[in-house]
Design a protein around this motif. Structure first.
Motif, PDB file in Angstrom:
ATOM      1  N   PHE A  10      57.206 -71.262  -5.226  1.00 20.22           N
ATOM      2  CA  PHE A  10      56.187 -71.508  -4.157  1.00 20.22           C
ATOM      3  C   PHE A  10      54.930 -72.210  -4.730  1.00 20.22           C
ATOM      4  N   LEU A  11      54.676 -72.759  -6.042  1.00 21.51           N
ATOM      5  CA  LEU A  11      53.352 -73.318  -6.291  1.00 21.51           C
ATOM      6  C   LEU A  11      53.124 -74.528  -5.262  1.00 21.51           C
ATOM      7  N   ALA A  13      53.899 -75.119  -2.350  1.00 20.89           N
ATOM      8  CA  ALA A  13      53.977 -74.718  -0.951  1.00 20.89           C
ATOM      9  C   ALA A  13      52.353 -74.024  -0.957  1.00 20.89           C
ATOM     10  N   PHE A  14      52.252 -73.191  -1.664  1.00 22.50           N
ATOM     11  CA  PHE A  14      50.947 -72.283  -1.408  1.00 22.50           C
ATOM     12  C   PHE A  14      49.832 -73.303  -1.701  1.00 22.50           C
ATOM     13  N   THR A  15      49.932 -74.343  -2.684  1.00 21.39           N
ATOM     14  CA  THR A  15      48.775 -75.441  -2.642  1.00 21.39           C
ATOM     15  C   THR A  15      48.433 -76.064  -1.425  1.00 21.39           C
ATOM     16  N   LEU A  17      49.473 -75.435   1.727  1.00 22.07           N
ATOM     17  CA  LEU A  17      48.750 -74.473   2.904  1.00 22.07           C
ATOM     18  C   LEU A  17      47.406 -74.212   2.355  1.00 22.07           C
ATOM     19  N   ALA A  18      47.097 -73.816   1.226  1.00 19.95           N
ATOM     20  CA  ALA A  18      45.742 -73.506   0.810  1.00 19.95           C
ATOM     21  C   ALA A  18      44.767 -74.510   1.277  1.00 19.95           C
ATOM     22  N   THR A  49      51.451 -80.674  -8.332  1.00 14.93           N
ATOM     23  CA  THR A  49      51.915 -79.337  -8.260  1.00 14.93           C
ATOM     24  C   THR A  49      53.534 -79.644  -7.914  1.00 14.93           C
ATOM     25  N   GLN A  53      56.475 -78.202 -10.507  1.00 15.70           N
ATOM     26  CA  GLN A  53      57.535 -77.463 -10.028  1.00 15.70           C
ATOM     27  C   GLN A  53      58.677 -78.190 -10.509  1.00 15.70           C
ATOM     28  N   SER A  71      59.305 -75.978  -0.513  1.00 13.65           N
ATOM     29  CA  SER A  71      58.321 -77.188  -0.545  1.00 13.65           C
ATOM     30  C   SER A  71      58.253 -78.015   0.521  1.00 13.65           C
ATOM     31  N   ALA A  74      56.902 -76.329   3.851  1.00 19.38           N
ATOM     32  CA  ALA A  74      55.502 -76.137   3.781  1.00 19.38           C
ATOM     33  C   ALA A  74      54.858 -77.452   4.071  1.00 19.38           C
TER      34      ALA A  74
END
Length: 113
Positions: A10-11, A13-15, A17-18, A49, A53, A71, A74
């Motif tokens: 999820f790294l 994807a989270f990066t 989106l954030a 990222t 990953q 990914s 996202a």
């Protein structure tokens, strides 16, 4: 599922989106600063990222399909829904970075054995 596996999957994807959410809400100040932070994320942070990953998946022998799938979802959410422009080239670039990180790490591990 352990914490390392969750982070590896999820790294990016989270990066994505954030970074997009923070840039769109104006968390970095005025519009020009938010746009420049978002462009920095597009060019440096997001590919980094994906590289991390790919390396994590190769080191820990994680399946690459869930990592790429999460990914990609996202990426679709960020670039096709939130920013409706033609940015497909970024997706190809990010997947190439992931593949390079995975392949290089995989080859290094094979040479050490």
């Amino acid at each position: 599922m352990n914490l390392n596996k969750l982070a590896a999957y999820f790294l990016p994807a989270f990066t994505m989106l954030a970074g997009t959410a923070l840039s769109m809400t104006g968390a970095f100040g005025d519009t020009k600063a938010s746009l420049s932070i978002f462009v920095l994320c597009l060019i440096i942070v997001f590919p980094l990222t994906f590289l991390i990953q790919g390396i994590a998946c190769a080191i820990h022998h994680y399946h690459i399909l869930p990592a790429i799938g999460i990914s990609t979802i996202a990426f679709i959410v960020v670039f096709m829904i939130v920013l409706p422009t033609d940015n497909l080239v970024y997706g190809v670039y990010y997947l190439a970075i992931f593949a390079a990180g995975y392949a290089i790490t995989y080859m290094i591990r094979r040479m050490k054995k």
